[in-house]
Design a protein around this motif. Structure first.
Motif, PDB file in Angstrom:
ATOM      1  N   ILE A  87      11.929   6.133  -5.794  1.00  0.00           N
ATOM      2  CA  ILE A  87      11.417   4.759  -5.808  1.00  0.00           C
ATOM      3  C   ILE A  87      11.855   4.010  -4.554  1.00  0.00           C
ATOM      4  O   ILE A  87      11.067   3.255  -3.958  1.00  0.00           O
ATOM      5  CB  ILE A  87      11.883   4.017  -7.076  1.00  0.00           C
ATOM      6  CG1 ILE A  87      11.285   4.694  -8.313  1.00  0.00           C
ATOM      7  CG2 ILE A  87      11.459   2.553  -7.026  1.00  0.00           C
ATOM      8  CD1 ILE A  87      11.718   4.072  -9.622  1.00  0.00           C
ATOM      9  N   GLY A  88      13.101   4.209  -4.130  1.00  0.00           N
ATOM     10  CA  GLY A  88      13.566   3.541  -2.923  1.00  0.00           C
ATOM     11  C   GLY A  88      12.734   3.915  -1.717  1.00  0.00           C
ATOM     12  O   GLY A  88      12.377   3.055  -0.898  1.00  0.00           O
ATOM     13  N   GLY A  89      12.395   5.200  -1.594  1.00  0.00           N
ATOM     14  CA  GLY A  89      11.559   5.643  -0.485  1.00  0.00           C
ATOM     15  C   GLY A  89      10.158   5.071  -0.581  1.00  0.00           C
ATOM     16  O   GLY A  89       9.555   4.693   0.436  1.00  0.00           O
ATOM     17  N   MET A  90       9.624   5.003  -1.787  1.00  0.00           N
ATOM     18  CA  MET A  90       8.293   4.439  -1.995  1.00  0.00           C
ATOM     19  C   MET A  90       8.260   2.964  -1.597  1.00  0.00           C
ATOM     20  O   MET A  90       7.315   2.493  -0.944  1.00  0.00           O
ATOM     21  CB  MET A  90       7.893   4.594  -3.464  1.00  0.00           C
ATOM     22  CG  MET A  90       6.487   4.121  -3.777  1.00  0.00           C
ATOM     23  SD  MET A  90       6.027   4.463  -5.508  1.00  0.00           S
ATOM     24  CE  MET A  90       7.140   3.348  -6.385  1.00  0.00           C
ATOM     25  N   VAL A  91       9.304   2.239  -1.955  1.00  0.00           N
ATOM     26  CA  VAL A  91       9.393   0.829  -1.605  1.00  0.00           C
ATOM     27  C   VAL A  91       9.459   0.661  -0.087  1.00  0.00           C
ATOM     28  O   VAL A  91       8.786  -0.204   0.490  1.00  0.00           O
ATOM     29  CB  VAL A  91      10.626   0.187  -2.290  1.00  0.00           C
ATOM     30  CG1 VAL A  91      10.957  -1.157  -1.659  1.00  0.00           C
ATOM     31  CG2 VAL A  91      10.380   0.039  -3.785  1.00  0.00           C
ATOM     32  N   ARG A  92      10.248   1.497   0.569  1.00  0.00           N
ATOM     33  CA  ARG A  92      10.354   1.404   2.030  1.00  0.00           C
ATOM     34  C   ARG A  92       9.021   1.714   2.718  1.00  0.00           C
ATOM     35  O   ARG A  92       8.692   1.125   3.744  1.00  0.00           O
ATOM     36  CB  ARG A  92      11.445   2.344   2.541  1.00  0.00           C
ATOM     37  CG  ARG A  92      12.854   1.922   2.167  1.00  0.00           C
ATOM     38  CD  ARG A  92      13.894   2.747   2.914  1.00  0.00           C
ATOM     39  NE  ARG A  92      13.838   4.168   2.567  1.00  0.00           N
ATOM     40  CZ  ARG A  92      14.488   4.707   1.543  1.00  0.00           C
ATOM     41  NH1 ARG A  92      15.232   3.941   0.760  1.00  0.00           N
ATOM     42  NH2 ARG A  92      14.410   6.012   1.294  1.00  0.00           N
ATOM     43  N   ASP A  93       8.255   2.629   2.140  1.00  0.00           N
ATOM     44  CA  ASP A  93       6.967   2.989   2.731  1.00  0.00           C
ATOM     45  C   ASP A  93       5.909   1.911   2.512  1.00  0.00           C
ATOM     46  O   ASP A  93       5.051   1.677   3.370  1.00  0.00           O
ATOM     47  CB  ASP A  93       6.459   4.307   2.130  1.00  0.00           C
ATOM     48  CG  ASP A  93       7.282   5.503   2.582  1.00  0.00           C
ATOM     49  OD1 ASP A  93       7.984   5.383   3.614  1.00  0.00           O
ATOM     50  OD2 ASP A  93       7.234   6.544   1.902  1.00  0.00           O
ATOM     51  N   ALA A  94       5.955   1.265   1.350  1.00  0.00           N
ATOM     52  CA  ALA A  94       4.893   0.333   0.975  1.00  0.00           C
ATOM     53  C   ALA A  94       5.112  -1.093   1.472  1.00  0.00           C
ATOM     54  O   ALA A  94       4.157  -1.859   1.575  1.00  0.00           O
ATOM     55  CB  ALA A  94       4.739   0.322  -0.548  1.00  0.00           C
ATOM     56  N   TYR A  95       6.359  -1.434   1.812  1.00  0.00           N
ATOM     57  CA  TYR A  95       6.662  -2.828   2.163  1.00  0.00           C
ATOM     58  C   TYR A  95       7.427  -2.903   3.480  1.00  0.00           C
ATOM     59  O   TYR A  95       8.197  -2.007   3.826  1.00  0.00           O
ATOM     60  CB  TYR A  95       7.492  -3.485   1.054  1.00  0.00           C
ATOM     61  CG  TYR A  95       6.773  -3.582  -0.272  1.00  0.00           C
ATOM     62  CD1 TYR A  95       5.940  -4.660  -0.548  1.00  0.00           C
ATOM     63  CD2 TYR A  95       6.921  -2.601  -1.240  1.00  0.00           C
ATOM     64  CE1 TYR A  95       5.281  -4.751  -1.767  1.00  0.00           C
ATOM     65  CE2 TYR A  95       6.261  -2.685  -2.460  1.00  0.00           C
ATOM     66  CZ  TYR A  95       5.440  -3.762  -2.722  1.00  0.00           C
ATOM     67  OH  TYR A  95       4.784  -3.856  -3.907  1.00  0.00           O
ATOM     68  N   ASP A  96       7.231  -4.016   4.164  1.00  0.00           N
ATOM     69  CA  ASP A  96       7.952  -4.286   5.408  1.00  0.00           C
ATOM     70  C   ASP A  96       9.287  -4.937   5.066  1.00  0.00           C
ATOM     71  O   ASP A  96       9.431  -6.169   5.111  1.00  0.00           O
ATOM     72  CB  ASP A  96       7.103  -5.203   6.302  1.00  0.00           C
ATOM     73  CG  ASP A  96       7.812  -5.589   7.597  1.00  0.00           C
ATOM     74  OD1 ASP A  96       8.827  -4.936   7.941  1.00  0.00           O
ATOM     75  OD2 ASP A  96       7.353  -6.555   8.250  1.00  0.00           O
ATOM     76  N   PRO A 115       0.820  -1.217   0.000  1.00  0.00           N
ATOM     77  CA  PRO A 115       0.000   0.000   0.000  1.00  0.00           C
ATOM     78  C   PRO A 115       0.855   1.270   0.000  1.00  0.00           C
ATOM     79  O   PRO A 115       1.771   1.413   0.810  1.00  0.00           O
ATOM     80  CB  PRO A 115      -0.789  -0.119   1.305  1.00  0.00           C
ATOM     81  CG  PRO A 115       0.126  -0.889   2.214  1.00  0.00           C
ATOM     82  CD  PRO A 115       0.891  -1.852   1.343  1.00  0.00           C
ATOM     83  N   ILE A 116       0.545   2.179  -0.910  1.00  0.00           N
ATOM     84  CA  ILE A 116       1.189   3.496  -0.901  1.00  0.00           C
ATOM     85  C   ILE A 116       0.432   4.430   0.025  1.00  0.00           C
ATOM     86  O   ILE A 116       0.996   5.088   0.889  1.00  0.00           O
ATOM     87  CB  ILE A 116       1.237   4.100  -2.315  1.00  0.00           C
ATOM     88  CG1 ILE A 116       2.122   3.274  -3.228  1.00  0.00           C
ATOM     89  CG2 ILE A 116       1.752   5.528  -2.269  1.00  0.00           C
ATOM     90  CD1 ILE A 116       2.249   3.839  -4.619  1.00  0.00           C
TER      91      ILE A 116
END
Length: 258
Positions: free
Chosen positions: A159-168, A119-120
């Motif tokens: 993108i790296g920040g988005m990945v960190r926010d969306a996934y554990d 989830p974003i």
């Protein structure tokens, strides 16, 4: 149990004698009572079916368990745990469900997570690459409440920040670290058949909820890389010895429904 059937029953048109299953699981330290109980539960859940030959009871796969094992095989041998060939695309799914639809919301989120989505914000979820999200929506009967898009991130997007926010990421890494801690060293099981079944089951447990995020946007020294290399080396080393043991243990009969 499913690893045993996946290795020696799947796509072979056979069923396996319950006594053979008990003998295999004795090598894993599992009692005959526990093994019989597991077989019964799997029949009740539609994962196995019974077939009698003389006075012996044999067990075969159902359509449901066959599909599960084919999916597991694809995740292990085709997809793998390391996404180093990402094409830069994303699948986006946005949904809005009535507040009272708690069960439908839970089912949708569960299936999205299984398919690699994170989830974003609110009702907007993403997954790397092309994912058949429409099949999930259609299967749940939510076509009127969800939209699916395929897109690429703008160069201004972190993108790296988005990945960190969306996934554990910490949780994902921990599963691979646990796998490495157990298998990177002296073999935890001396019996090759027991070791192979445990190895594959534990590896599938590690990767089954991995969304296969692009490795270039993951932390340095991502443990999945080393864990996958170790898994493939060990699996290859156990393959022939485990088959030799199984050949002397497993009583197989043709599947009458094959």
């Amino acid at each position: 149990m499913l690893m045993l059937f996946g290795d020696f029953v799947l796509d072979r048109g056979v069923c396996v004698f319950s006594g053979s299953v008990i003998d295999v699981f004795a090598r894993l330290g599992v009692s005959s009572h526990a093994t019989r109980s597991t077989l019964t539960r799997m029949v009740n859940r539609g994962l196995l079916r019974r077939q009698r030959h003389g006075r012996r009871m044999y067990y075969g796969l159902t359509c449901r368990s066959t599909a599960i094992l084919h999916d597991g095989r694809a995740r292990i041998w085709q997809s793998g745990a390391v996404n180093d060939r990402w094409d830069g695309s994303w699948t986006l799914l946005c949904f809005s469900l009535p507040e009272s639809w708690q069960r439908q919301r839970h089912d949708l989120r569960s299936q999205l997570a299984w398919a690699g989505f994170g989830p974003i914000q609110g009702g907007l979820w993403i997954a790397p690459g092309a994912v058949a999200a429409q099949d999930i929506v259609t299967g749940l009967g939510l076509e009127a409440h969800a939209r699916v898009f395929h897109a690429r991130a703008d160069e201004l997007t972190d993108i790296g920040g988005m990945v960190r926010d969306a996934y554990d990421l910490a949780g994902l890494a921990a599963r691979y670290e646990d796998f490495l801690n157990r298998w990177d060293g002296p073999a935890p099981l001396a019996d090759p058949l027991a070791a192979r079944l445990s190895l594959i089951a534990e590896w599938l447990g590690a990767i089954r909820r991995d969304p296969r995020l692009p490795v270039e946007h993951l932390p340095a020294a991502w443990p999945a890389v080393r864990a996958q290399k170790l898994f493939r080396e060990l699996e290859a080393s156990y393959l022939e010895p485990s088959r030799e043991v199984a050949a002397g243990l497993l009583d197989l009969q043709p599947d009458e429904q094959a």
